[in-house]
Design an enzyme around this catalytic site. Structure first.
Site, PDB file in Angstrom:
ATOM      1  N   ARG A  74     -28.076-106.717 -26.582  1.00  0.00           N
ATOM      2  CA  ARG A  74     -26.698-106.198 -26.554  1.00  0.00           C
ATOM      3  C   ARG A  74     -25.702-107.329 -26.793  1.00  0.00           C
ATOM      4  O   ARG A  74     -25.474-108.175 -25.930  1.00  0.00           O
ATOM      5  CB  ARG A  74     -26.430-105.549 -25.190  1.00  0.00           C
ATOM      6  CG  ARG A  74     -25.080-104.902 -25.079  1.00  0.00           C
ATOM      7  CD  ARG A  74     -24.915-103.705 -25.979  1.00  0.00           C
ATOM      8  NE  ARG A  74     -25.892-102.668 -25.681  1.00  0.00           N
ATOM      9  CZ  ARG A  74     -26.235-101.705 -26.544  1.00  0.00           C
ATOM     10  NH1 ARG A  74     -25.674-101.629 -27.738  1.00  0.00           N
ATOM     11  NH2 ARG A  74     -27.142-100.816 -26.203  1.00  0.00           N
ATOM     12  N   ARG A 100     -33.547-105.401 -36.665  1.00  0.00           N
ATOM     13  CA  ARG A 100     -32.990-106.131 -35.521  1.00  0.00           C
ATOM     14  C   ARG A 100     -34.031-106.417 -34.442  1.00  0.00           C
ATOM     15  O   ARG A 100     -33.744-107.169 -33.514  1.00  0.00           O
ATOM     16  CB  ARG A 100     -31.782-105.400 -34.929  1.00  0.00           C
ATOM     17  CG  ARG A 100     -32.065-104.022 -34.362  1.00  0.00           C
ATOM     18  CD  ARG A 100     -30.800-103.422 -33.739  1.00  0.00           C
ATOM     19  NE  ARG A 100     -31.000-102.051 -33.290  1.00  0.00           N
ATOM     20  CZ  ARG A 100     -30.161-101.414 -32.502  1.00  0.00           C
ATOM     21  NH1 ARG A 100     -29.069-102.007 -32.070  1.00  0.00           N
ATOM     22  NH2 ARG A 100     -30.391-100.165 -32.141  1.00  0.00           N
ATOM     23  N   HIS A 169     -23.580-105.746 -37.415  1.00  0.00           N
ATOM     24  CA  HIS A 169     -22.995-104.967 -36.315  1.00  0.00           C
ATOM     25  C   HIS A 169     -22.357-105.923 -35.286  1.00  0.00           C
ATOM     26  O   HIS A 169     -22.817-106.028 -34.146  1.00  0.00           O
ATOM     27  CB  HIS A 169     -24.154-104.175 -35.688  1.00  0.00           C
ATOM     28  CG  HIS A 169     -23.819-103.195 -34.616  1.00  0.00           C
ATOM     29  ND1 HIS A 169     -23.024-103.481 -33.529  1.00  0.00           N
ATOM     30  CD2 HIS A 169     -24.209-101.905 -34.457  1.00  0.00           C
ATOM     31  CE1 HIS A 169     -22.954-102.420 -32.755  1.00  0.00           C
ATOM     32  NE2 HIS A 169     -23.661-101.447 -33.294  1.00  0.00           N
ATOM     33  N   ASP A 213     -15.691 -94.547 -31.813  1.00  0.00           N
ATOM     34  CA  ASP A 213     -16.928 -94.698 -32.596  1.00  0.00           C
ATOM     35  C   ASP A 213     -16.657 -94.079 -33.967  1.00  0.00           C
ATOM     36  O   ASP A 213     -16.893 -92.896 -34.179  1.00  0.00           O
ATOM     37  CB  ASP A 213     -18.087 -94.001 -31.859  1.00  0.00           C
ATOM     38  CG  ASP A 213     -19.445 -94.413 -32.408  1.00  0.00           C
ATOM     39  OD1 ASP A 213     -19.489 -95.079 -33.459  1.00  0.00           O
ATOM     40  OD2 ASP A 213     -20.457 -94.054 -31.775  1.00  0.00           O
ATOM     41  N   GLU A 272     -17.835-103.569 -37.623  1.00  0.00           N
ATOM     42  CA  GLU A 272     -19.112-103.729 -38.314  1.00  0.00           C
ATOM     43  C   GLU A 272     -18.914-103.528 -39.813  1.00  0.00           C
ATOM     44  O   GLU A 272     -18.363-102.512 -40.229  1.00  0.00           O
ATOM     45  CB  GLU A 272     -20.100-102.685 -37.776  1.00  0.00           C
ATOM     46  CG  GLU A 272     -20.209-102.697 -36.268  1.00  0.00           C
ATOM     47  CD  GLU A 272     -20.886-101.439 -35.710  1.00  0.00           C
ATOM     48  OE1 GLU A 272     -21.777-100.893 -36.381  1.00  0.00           O
ATOM     49  OE2 GLU A 272     -20.506-101.011 -34.597  1.00  0.00           O
TER      50      GLU A 272
HETATM   51  C1  BG6 Z   1     -22.540 -98.293 -33.316  1.00  0.00           C
HETATM   52  C2  BG6 Z   1     -22.677 -96.814 -33.409  1.00  0.00           C
HETATM   53  O1  BG6 Z   1     -22.651 -98.835 -34.594  1.00  0.00           O
HETATM   54  O2  BG6 Z   1     -23.594 -98.818 -32.511  1.00  0.00           O
HETATM   55  C3  BG6 Z   1     -22.647 -96.236 -31.999  1.00  0.00           C
HETATM   56  O3  BG6 Z   1     -21.649 -96.282 -34.232  1.00  0.00           O
HETATM   57  C4  BG6 Z   1     -23.737 -96.847 -31.152  1.00  0.00           C
HETATM   58  O4  BG6 Z   1     -22.810 -94.834 -32.067  1.00  0.00           O
HETATM   59  C5  BG6 Z   1     -23.567 -98.356 -31.170  1.00  0.00           C
HETATM   60  O5  BG6 Z   1     -23.646 -96.357 -29.833  1.00  0.00           O
HETATM   61  C6  BG6 Z   1     -24.631 -99.108 -30.377  1.00  0.00           C
HETATM   62  O6  BG6 Z   1     -25.882 -98.767 -30.823  1.00  0.00           O
HETATM   63  P1  BG6 Z   1     -27.179 -99.281 -30.104  1.00  0.00           P
HETATM   64  O7  BG6 Z   1     -28.337 -98.644 -30.817  1.00  0.00           O
HETATM   65  O8  BG6 Z   1     -27.187-100.784 -30.255  1.00  0.00           O
HETATM   66  O9  BG6 Z   1     -27.065 -98.897 -28.657  1.00  0.00           O
END
Ligand code: BG6
Length: 299
Positions: A74, A100, A169, A213, A272
């Site tokens: 994260r 990833r 991202h 989002d 992103e």
């Molecule tokens: C964003 C999406 O790019 O990533 C969201 O638009 C999503 O919907 C977020 O919740 C995080 O994604 P993840 O898979 O890393 O929890």
């Protein structure tokens, strides 16, 4: 540890680039050059931190991030590839693709006055190969300096065309989300994930005071994150990208996620650079496509 020693011998640059075993046993490249510091996990070629000299961190890494083989981290700059969001036909496949969470190999490292350059190439395990049978090469080149640049190049090495979704991202660190405005997406249409993916039009700057989002389509614009709290502007330039996604989970989703930290949503915003939804890229046999980003800070 043998891996770390091999990495150090092949790719280390004394006083600039070294390798360590990070949390969860993940090998990390650590860059400390005269312009900036950064950490990059070889799993995912995932840049975890980028801190230009004299600045607070520009990229946000959750204080509660979990580090484990095969799990996405994260924060930082997850590489979403070869699809963005849920897989178009197989809902059981991992969200945002597998790049990833796979190990990447290092191909080369170097250093000059502009910063430290690392070149990664994706290596596929059998599960990922089953999920994406089309032959390809995928490289990520990053340069760590006063600016951070990343170039993600996909080449179709097979005999048939494929459609590619992708994103860098990036989680940007902000002082307090209540003092943030994002400009660059005025007069752009977006698909709103929190309103059933309906299409809306952005009029003014973006301010965040609830879950956001949004998938902005058909935009090549540079975005600027104006941070009134830290008194700086983060520029988010891009090339080879027609989609920009803006995401902040806000209070409830942040609490549910388990790896954001209690008030994590206050300290980050994802802007992103992507090719997704209306803008997936079709690559014919032999063709290449590069998605590039360039980030820098202004005060
Ligand atoms: C964003 C999406 O790019 O990533 C969201 O638009 C999503 O919907 C977020 O919740 C995080 O994604 P993840 O898979 O890393 O929890």
């Amino acid at each position: 540890m043998a891996d770390i020693q091999n990495l150090e011998q092949q790719f280390g640059i004394p006083g600039i680039l070294s390798f360590i075993e990070g949390d969860g046993g993940l090998p990390l490249a650590h860059v400390a050059n005269p312009l900036a510091e950064a950490d990059i996990a070889l799993q995912g070629a995932h840049l975890l931190t980028w801190t230009p000299k004299g600045e607070p961190p520009v990229v946000w890494l959750s204080p509660q991030a979990k580090f484990a083989p095969g799990k996405s981290v994260r924060g930082g700059v997850p590489v979403c590839w070869p699809w963005f969001g849920v897989h178009p036909t197989e809902a059981s496949y991992p969200a945002h693709g597998f790049a990833r969470t796979q190990m990447w190999g290092l191909l080369a490292t170097s250093h000059d006055d502009h910063g430290t350059r690392l070149v990664f190439e994706l290596q596929l395990n059998d599960i990922a190969r089953m999920q994406w049978p089309a032959p390809f090469h995928l490289r990520l080149v990053m340069n760590i300096g006063r600016e951070l640049t990343m170039e993600l190049t996909t080449r179709n090495t097979g005999q048939s065309a494929f459609a590619l979704g992708e994103a860098l991202h990036t989680y940007f660190h902000v002082g307090d989300i209540s003092a943030v405005r994002v400009t660059g997406l005025e007069n752009t249409d977006y698909l709103d994930k929190v309103r059933d993916f309906n299409r809306f039009h952005q009029d003014g700057a973006i301010q965040v005071n609830a879950e956001i989002d949004r998938v902005y389509v058909d935009t090549t614009a540079e975005c600027v994150i104006h941070d009134g709290h830290l008194g700086r502007r983060i520029h988010v330039g891009k090339s080879g990208s027609l989609t920009t996604v803006v995401w902040n989970p806000w209070v409830e989703k942040c609490a549910q996620m388990g790896d954001m930290g209690e008030e994590g949503y206050r300290r980050m915003i994802c802007v992103e650079s992507a090719n997704a939804h209306d803008n997936v890229v079709t690559l014919q046999p032999g063709e290449s496509h590069t998605l590039g980003v360039r980030y820098w800070v202004e005060r």
